[in-house]
Design a protein around this motif. Structure first.
Motif, short mmCIF file in Angstrom:
data_model
loop_
_atom_site.label_atom_id
_atom_site.label_comp_id
_atom_site.label_asym_id
_atom_site.label_seq_id
_atom_site.Cartn_x
_atom_site.Cartn_y
_atom_site.Cartn_z
N ASN A 163 0.80 -1.23 0.00
CA ASN A 163 0.00 0.00 0.00
C ASN A 163 0.83 1.28 0.00
OD1 ASN A 163 -2.63 -1.31 0.09
ND2 ASN A 163 -1.97 -2.03 2.09
N GLN A 164 2.12 1.16 -0.21
CA GLN A 164 2.97 2.36 -0.25
C GLN A 164 3.41 2.61 -1.69
OE1 GLN A 164 2.61 3.71 2.53
NE2 GLN A 164 1.92 1.86 3.55
N TYR A 165 4.12 3.72 -1.89
CA TYR A 165 4.56 4.09 -3.24
C TYR A 165 5.25 2.93 -3.95
CZ TYR A 165 4.31 8.96 -1.45
OH TYR A 165 3.92 10.15 -0.90
N PRO A 166 4.76 2.58 -5.11
CA PRO A 166 5.52 1.61 -5.92
C PRO A 166 6.67 2.33 -6.63
CG PRO A 166 3.50 2.23 -7.05
CD PRO A 166 3.51 2.98 -5.74
N ILE A 225 5.66 -1.44 -10.84
CA ILE A 225 6.35 -2.60 -10.23
C ILE A 225 6.90 -3.50 -11.35
CG2 ILE A 225 4.96 -2.55 -8.10
CD1 ILE A 225 3.49 -5.07 -9.19
N PRO A 226 8.07 -4.12 -11.09
CA PRO A 226 8.66 -4.96 -12.14
C PRO A 226 7.70 -6.04 -12.65
CG PRO A 226 10.25 -4.58 -10.37
CD PRO A 226 8.94 -3.98 -9.91
N ALA A 227 6.92 -6.66 -11.75
CA ALA A 227 6.03 -7.75 -12.20
C ALA A 227 5.04 -7.24 -13.25
CB ALA A 227 5.28 -8.35 -11.02
N LEU A 228 4.55 -6.03 -13.07
CA LEU A 228 3.58 -5.52 -14.05
C LEU A 228 4.28 -5.12 -15.35
CD1 LEU A 228 0.81 -4.75 -14.98
CD2 LEU A 228 0.97 -2.60 -13.71
N ARG A 229 5.45 -4.49 -15.23
CA ARG A 229 6.16 -4.12 -16.47
C ARG A 229 6.51 -5.37 -17.27
NH1 ARG A 229 10.93 -1.13 -14.79
NH2 ARG A 229 10.35 -1.32 -12.62
N GLU A 230 6.89 -6.43 -16.55
CA GLU A 230 7.20 -7.69 -17.25
C GLU A 230 5.94 -8.27 -17.89
OE1 GLU A 230 9.28 -9.90 -14.19
OE2 GLU A 230 10.88 -8.38 -14.33
N ALA A 231 4.82 -8.18 -17.17
CA ALA A 231 3.56 -8.73 -17.72
C ALA A 231 3.11 -7.92 -18.94
CB ALA A 231 2.48 -8.72 -16.65
N VAL A 232 3.29 -6.61 -18.91
CA VAL A 232 2.92 -5.77 -20.06
C VAL A 232 3.77 -6.17 -21.27
CG1 VAL A 232 3.03 -3.41 -20.98
CG2 VAL A 232 2.03 -3.83 -18.73
N ALA A 233 5.07 -6.35 -21.03
CA ALA A 233 5.96 -6.73 -22.14
C ALA A 233 5.59 -8.11 -22.68
CB ALA A 233 7.42 -6.70 -21.67
N ASN A 238 1.19 5.39 -9.01
CA ASN A 238 -0.25 5.16 -8.79
C ASN A 238 -0.56 3.69 -8.54
OD1 ASN A 238 0.35 5.16 -11.81
ND2 ASN A 238 -1.62 4.12 -11.74
N ALA A 239 -1.67 3.45 -7.83
CA ALA A 239 -2.35 2.16 -7.76
C ALA A 239 -1.47 0.99 -7.31
CB ALA A 239 -2.98 1.85 -9.13
N ALA A 240 -0.72 1.17 -6.21
CA ALA A 240 0.21 0.10 -5.77
C ALA A 240 -0.45 -1.28 -5.68
CB ALA A 240 0.85 0.49 -4.44
N PRO A 241 -1.57 -1.44 -4.96
CA PRO A 241 -2.10 -2.81 -4.81
C PRO A 241 -2.79 -3.33 -6.08
CG PRO A 241 -3.46 -1.25 -3.60
CD PRO A 241 -2.32 -0.45 -4.16
N LEU A 242 -3.09 -2.44 -7.00
CA LEU A 242 -3.77 -2.89 -8.23
C LEU A 242 -2.76 -3.35 -9.27
CD1 LEU A 242 -6.42 -0.04 -8.42
CD2 LEU A 242 -6.59 -2.25 -7.29
#
Ligand code: PMP
Ligand code: GLN
Length: 394
Positions: free
Chosen positions: A61-64, A69-77, A274-278
């Motif tokens: 719940n804090q600043y990403p 976050i790396p997991a999301l950037r990897e998932a987007v790629a 934005n949106a750390a837990p999302l």
């Protein structure tokens, strides 16, 4: 500052309340069925919702990190590689933003000098005009007009003529809101050629990338996949539409590292992060099996068919969409002469809300009698809307 002067900066004065906010408020105050603003009335995939709840309870719940976050950037790629064969380095070529809206704003603010021109196709998504104005840039719209076959197209000469010495960007939205148009291979090839001839960057808004219907003339093709375009294109998308979570505002921009880094420079001062837990939850959603994406599209296509049939039956001249959440219709056959008047009176006349698309044109005449209905709603809601719309001719 005196109380008698308008406190709003002059560059924002042409922009009132967005049509989406106005029409959703009208739906609430009149109890009308809201087919105006494009948001689904069902939730996205349960795996994604569970991952968000877990992240929220698990202390994320804090600043990403600034770029996401790396997991999301990897998932987007990985998602772009899987569906479009595009390779982006998650470390330097992907940036997570507060929805596609922030990605668009940060991109324009990052790349445009005062007076630079941005070519966009009208009707255009409303935030484009405002972001261009905030950057002190100038929009150069090219008009999409419905042909005798009911399909929207632009005049290639009009596009060629829009390019000039101050052109900095072409902003392309395909699949296109509000028309539901999917730009064809020939159209994309012309845009790509002109971008290269004039050494211009492209910004693509592909938030409806997974909503192209099986009977569309053309599949969705990201402009960045065309020869010579990857190095000059910033590709934007978002979780809102694909995973039915428009309120989450998790988007992303991908492109060559120097361009993405320029966008990050602006984004860090707009929202910082934005949106750390999302973010971890969207990473889960992007990794869902192909079946999720196919079923999502099929479900939306059957809703499109339901609304198309209903609108036709109710007397509208519909312009069938090939993708997105939306169908546009001409209201002339129903005695409508102006889409704004038509939409403002529709809740009182029959209890339905739609959006006039003329507000998305500089050439107001071109969209004067066109209105947009959203079909991203449960079948029973669409059935109720259609029943009500039939009252117009009863
Ligand atoms: N671009 C287009 C074409 C849209 O229809 C929308 C609405 N989803 C957006 C951008 C904004 O997306 P987001 O909600 O992710 O900011
Ligand atoms: N993208 C949605 C639409 O076109 C709404 C977004 C908004 O309300 N700003 O309806």
């Amino acid at each position: 500052m005196t109380t008698t002067t308008d406190p709003l900066a002059s560059r924002m004065r042409p922009f009132g309340t967005t049509i989406f906010a106005e029409m959703s408020a009208l739906a609430v105050s009149t109890g009308a069925v809201n087919l105006g603003q494009g948001f689904p009335d069902t939730d996205g995939p349960p795996e994604m919702l569970a991952a968000a709840a877990e992240a929220l309870r698990g202390g994320q719940n804090q600043y990403p990190p600034g770029p996401g976050i790396p997991a999301l950037r990897e998932a987007v790629a990985a998602h772009q590689r899987r569906f479009w064969g595009l390779d982006y380095d998650p470390g330097s070529e992907v940036l997570i933003t507060a929805g596609a809206t922030e990605a668009i704003a940060a991109t324009i603010l990052a790349l445009c000098e005062t007076g630079d021109e941005v070519i966009c196709f009208e009707p255009y998504y409303d935030s484009y005009a405002a972001s261009i104005a905030l950057a002190g840039a100038v929009r150069r719209p090219v008009t999409l007009r419905p042909g005798s076959d009911g399909r929207y197209a632009f005049d290639p000469d009009e596009l060629r003529a829009a390019f000039g010495p101050r052109t900095r960007l072409v902003l392309l939205n395909t699949p296109h809101n509000p028309t539901g148009k999917v730009f064809t291979a020939d159209e994309l090839a012309l845009i790509a050629t002109l971008c290269q001839e004039h050494d211009v960057c492209a910004v693509t808004d592909e938030v409806y990338e997974h909503l192209v219907f099986t009977d569309a003339d053309a599949p969705h093709v990201p402009l960045a996949t065309l020869p010579g375009m990857r190095e000059r294109t910033l590709r934007i998308s978002s979780a809102g539409k694909t995973f039915s979570c428009t309120g989450w505002k998790v988007g992303w921009v991908s492109g060559p590292a120097p361009l993405v880094s320029a966008v990050l420079r602006v984004k860090q001062f707009l929202t910082f992060v934005n949106a750390a837990p999302l973010q971890p939850a969207v990473a889960v959603a992007l990794g869902l099996p192909d079946r999720y994406f196919t079923e999502f599209r099929d479900g939306m296509q059957s809703r499109r068919d339901q609304l198309l049939a209903g609108l036709t039956d109710a007397g509208f001249t519909v312009l069938p969409p090939e993708g997105t959440y939306f169908v546009t219709a001409d209201v002339t056959a129903l005695g409508g002469r102006d889409g704004i008047e038509f939409c403002r009176s529709l809740p009182a006349r029959c209890g339905v809300v739609a959006v006039p698309t003329q507000v998305f044109y500089d050439d107001v005449e071109a969209g004067r009698r066109l209105v947009r209905f959203a079909f991203c709603k449960r079948p029973e809601v669409l059935a109720q809307a259609v029943d009500r719309l039939r009252r117009l001719t009863a």
